[in-house]
Design a protein around this motif. Structure first.
Motif, PDB file in Angstrom:
ATOM      1  N   VAL B  78      -7.321  -4.704   9.230  1.00 26.86           N
ATOM      2  CA  VAL B  78      -6.672  -5.960   8.844  1.00 26.86           C
ATOM      3  C   VAL B  78      -5.881  -6.545  10.020  1.00 26.86           C
ATOM      4  CG1 VAL B  78      -4.879  -6.954   7.354  1.00 26.86           C
ATOM      5  CG2 VAL B  78      -6.553  -5.345   6.396  1.00 26.86           C
ATOM      6  N   GLU B  79      -6.139  -7.813  10.337  1.00 27.93           N
ATOM      7  CA  GLU B  79      -5.403  -8.450  11.435  1.00 27.93           C
ATOM      8  C   GLU B  79      -4.252  -9.303  10.907  1.00 27.93           C
ATOM      9  OE1 GLU B  79      -8.225  -8.795  15.258  1.00 27.93           O
ATOM     10  OE2 GLU B  79      -8.761 -10.198  13.660  1.00 27.93           O
ATOM     11  N   LYS B  80      -4.533 -10.131   9.901  1.00 28.34           N
ATOM     12  CA  LYS B  80      -3.450 -10.931   9.299  1.00 28.34           C
ATOM     13  C   LYS B  80      -2.918 -10.192   8.069  1.00 28.34           C
ATOM     14  CE  LYS B  80      -5.763 -15.265  10.635  1.00 28.34           C
ATOM     15  NZ  LYS B  80      -6.566 -16.345  10.013  1.00 28.34           N
ATOM     16  N   ALA B  81      -3.673 -10.224   7.000  1.00 29.27           N
ATOM     17  CA  ALA B  81      -3.281  -9.516   5.776  1.00 29.27           C
ATOM     18  C   ALA B  81      -4.493  -9.438   4.866  1.00 29.27           C
ATOM     19  CB  ALA B  81      -2.140 -10.244   5.078  1.00 29.27           C
ATOM     20  N   ILE B 101       2.201  -0.850   4.771  1.00 32.38           N
ATOM     21  CA  ILE B 101       1.913  -1.046   6.194  1.00 32.38           C
ATOM     22  C   ILE B 101       2.011  -2.523   6.557  1.00 32.38           C
ATOM     23  CG2 ILE B 101       0.177  -0.703   8.018  1.00 32.38           C
ATOM     24  CD1 ILE B 101      -0.881   1.657   6.483  1.00 32.38           C
ATOM     25  N   ASN B 102       1.591  -3.384   5.644  1.00 33.19           N
ATOM     26  CA  ASN B 102       1.608  -4.822   5.911  1.00 33.19           C
ATOM     27  C   ASN B 102       2.198  -5.569   4.711  1.00 33.19           C
ATOM     28  OD1 ASN B 102       1.104  -7.506   6.386  1.00 33.19           O
ATOM     29  ND2 ASN B 102      -0.968  -7.176   7.186  1.00 33.19           N
ATOM     30  N   PRO B 103       3.490  -5.915   4.790  1.00 33.41           N
ATOM     31  CA  PRO B 103       4.163  -6.554   3.644  1.00 33.41           C
ATOM     32  C   PRO B 103       3.554  -7.904   3.262  1.00 33.41           C
ATOM     33  CG  PRO B 103       5.759  -5.773   5.271  1.00 33.41           C
ATOM     34  CD  PRO B 103       4.412  -5.677   5.913  1.00 33.41           C
ATOM     35  N   ALA B 104       2.734  -8.482   4.131  1.00 34.02           N
ATOM     36  CA  ALA B 104       2.123  -9.781   3.814  1.00 34.02           C
ATOM     37  C   ALA B 104       0.901  -9.642   2.909  1.00 34.02           C
ATOM     38  CB  ALA B 104       1.737 -10.491   5.108  1.00 34.02           C
ATOM     39  N   THR B 105       0.594  -8.420   2.501  1.00 35.40           N
ATOM     40  CA  THR B 105      -0.548  -8.177   1.615  1.00 35.40           C
ATOM     41  C   THR B 105      -0.404  -8.993   0.328  1.00 35.40           C
ATOM     42  OG1 THR B 105      -0.736  -5.930   2.487  1.00 35.40           O
ATOM     43  CG2 THR B 105      -1.790  -6.354   0.356  1.00 35.40           C
ATOM     44  N   GLY B 106      -1.493  -9.633  -0.104  1.00 32.88           N
ATOM     45  CA  GLY B 106      -1.456 -10.434  -1.323  1.00 32.88           C
ATOM     46  C   GLY B 106      -2.337  -9.841  -2.408  1.00 32.88           C
ATOM     47  N   ALA B 107      -2.122 -10.266  -3.662  1.00 36.11           N
ATOM     48  CA  ALA B 107      -2.920  -9.702  -4.742  1.00 36.11           C
ATOM     49  C   ALA B 107      -2.995 -10.630  -5.943  1.00 36.11           C
ATOM     50  CB  ALA B 107      -2.344  -8.355  -5.171  1.00 36.11           C
TER      51      ALA B 107
END
Lengths: 351, 351
Positions: B78-81, B101-107
């Protein structure tokens, strides 16, 4: 073909029986959240105490490999930085993995022939964990228990982490002398590869909890929380754990294994000492491994003896890394029978 | 006792034979840097192409577990999210690991009964990877290939990662529709637990290399560099890989397995549809799993049927998490024979 490679290495001769039993006992489909698995884990931990003398208050954990353990220690236990004393390739790799996560990691490289000069060893306040490769598989050197004891006495406030990948279940480790111990099962446990072992003292567990690192799949607090109820942080190699349990049931207590390996190593040392073609990689007896013998010689001789050994049904372990062309290694692991080792010694005594 | 648990689950009946062969062929001591292992890896990858229709230019990698794969994807690809579409517990866990690891993860959470409304699905520029739990083991729901196809068409520039932990080697996956596929061997592969599988498209490999993340033991660039020469980033579960190889050799091509599982699932669905005591957890046929059937009922009935099944030599899988008291699950995995499934259906048709 008998393999004397230093791992993956010869497995115990009873493995086919254990595997058959595993099939009959439903181990291949056993759920890792079931009572069956939890009992297996608990019993295996107890066997580590009975057979290998792991202290009552130390905790047994399962990981994927010793390689993963390098990372877990820095990620989840080290608060300031770790300081490593090493002489070979695996010790160096540990430093590299640790440094990636914590650039403040420190290290002292010694020679394979050297013992640790504890009276003159200085490790500052900026380090809270001391990392020692107790048995360096790559160059066949060893840090004896007495040095660990000296280090423990000199630095009582620091945690000590010990790599015993190729010595645990082979020699009589004094677990009380350190806080973090790890190993792989494909060496002295005489098992197929695919399982890492991590053992923690109460002090190491306390520091892990204080640090409070979590969120990774292998975050030690997550592993410990699962282990509290004899479960694991991922679907583990249940079959591997079962096989480890069976081996631990069947082996004698570690002091007897230790004694047997030392006697055999003495014979092997005597053989190499009398050889015209070869010499021991580590000539300082105090620094020489009990479980892995490194033998050096000319490129031609090393190549020739390996070929000749194969003709006699024996596979010698290759040298590691830069030592590959000019050395071979012999695993003196417990799963190798005395008769097999005698055969090898007989063969080598011709050189 | 036949287990219908959704994993670790019933292994193929030939496992005892494979294990015996492994002993005879020296697999238990095989070195993971040897030609023997490299050939095994290469052959297994080729079998994934022949039997499961993995594309020629996709790469097979080995990890410790599906759990570890969650982490590797965010860490190394993953580069951005990543943006996740999920309905159950395992999809949610994936989001949790990724977010750490990446707080910008969306769902986007959907219901188990819901299919993905692709025409109205909006995933912004800030996300470069779409994560989909293709078969959600916890609630027995499924994302069919046609939805993956729609997503692929709508977001051609994004990487698609697919969790097929409990469907790979069971249903005919169209690997071309995504870039990252992962699974565990203790489900549809009919193998003992202890091995994770990760499959990458050329586009996923390219992005991994561009991102350039390295230094962790499971950094994907490190895994890929080792895999280039059919080696692994740690001492792997060689026996597990051997067993996977044997299973792949012996199973028919995936379209035949897929057809057989669908026929059986139809029988099971018909049985539950006629039941007075039970109903299917997922009543929307379009969202229902082919490999795991979730059955709901009153707490009393669920408890009673599980006990009664055990008396008949059958173990039903428990419901997962919050669904545990009011549901049970049935694995419709290929290692379960048609006769075994018929026996279960006969038993359940009494309710």
């Amino acid at each position: 073909m008998i393999t004397f490679a230093a791992g993956p290495s010869k497995v115990y001769d009873a493995l086919p029986t254990y595997l058959q039993d595993a099939c009959n006992e439903g181990i291949l489909s056993a759920n890792h959240r079931s009572a069956k698995f939890m009992n297996l884990y608990q019993e295996t931990e107890q066997l580590m105490r009975e057979k290998l003398h792991m202290p009552e208050d130390y905790k047994l954990l399962f990981t994927s490999s010793a390689t993963e353990n390098w990372e877990i220690i820095t990620q989840s236990i080290v608060e300031k930085a770790s300081f490593h004393i090493y002489s070979g390739s695996f010790g160096k790799k540990w430093v590299t993995f640790a440094s990636h996560i914590n650039p403040a990691t420190g290290a002292l490289k010694i020679e394979a022939n050297q013992t640790i000069d504890v009276p003159n060893l200085e490790i500052g306040e900026e380090f809270d964990v001391i990392g020692i490769t107790q048995n360096e598989t790559s160059n066949a050197s060893q840090v004896r228990m007495e040095y660990l004891e000296e280090i423990r006495e000199k630095f009582p406030e620091k945690l000590i982490a010990v790599d015993t990948t190729s010595s645990m279940a082979g020699i009589d480790l004094k677990f009380e002398l350190a806080d973090i111990w790890y190993a792989s099962v494909q060496k002295c446990f005489g098992l197929p590869a695919g399982l890492g072992i991590l053992i923690l003292s109460p002090k190491a567990i306390e520091q892990t909890q204080r640090k409070g690192e979590r969120g990774r799949y292998n975050s030690l607090n997550f592993i410990l929380e699962n282990a509290e109820g004899y479960q694991t942080h991922y679907t583990p190699n249940v079959l591997g754990i079962y096989l480890m349990n069976r081996v631990l049931q069947d082996i004698p207590e570690i002091q007897f294994i230790d004694e047997r390996l030392r006697e055999r190593m003495l014979k092997l040392e005597t053989c190499i000492a009398h050889s015209k073609a070869f010499k021991m990689l580590v000539d300082n007896e105090q620094a020489r491994s009990t479980t892995v013998m490194g033998v050096s010689g000319s490129e031609e001789m090393i190549s020739a003896v390996k070929k000749e050994a194969e003709k006699h049904g024996m596979q010698l372990g290759s040298g590691y890394g830069p030592l590959k062309p000019t050395s071979f290694r012999i695993a003196n692991f417990p799963a190798i029978t005395d008769a097999e080792m005698d055969k090898l010694i007989g063969f080598l005594s011709e050189y």
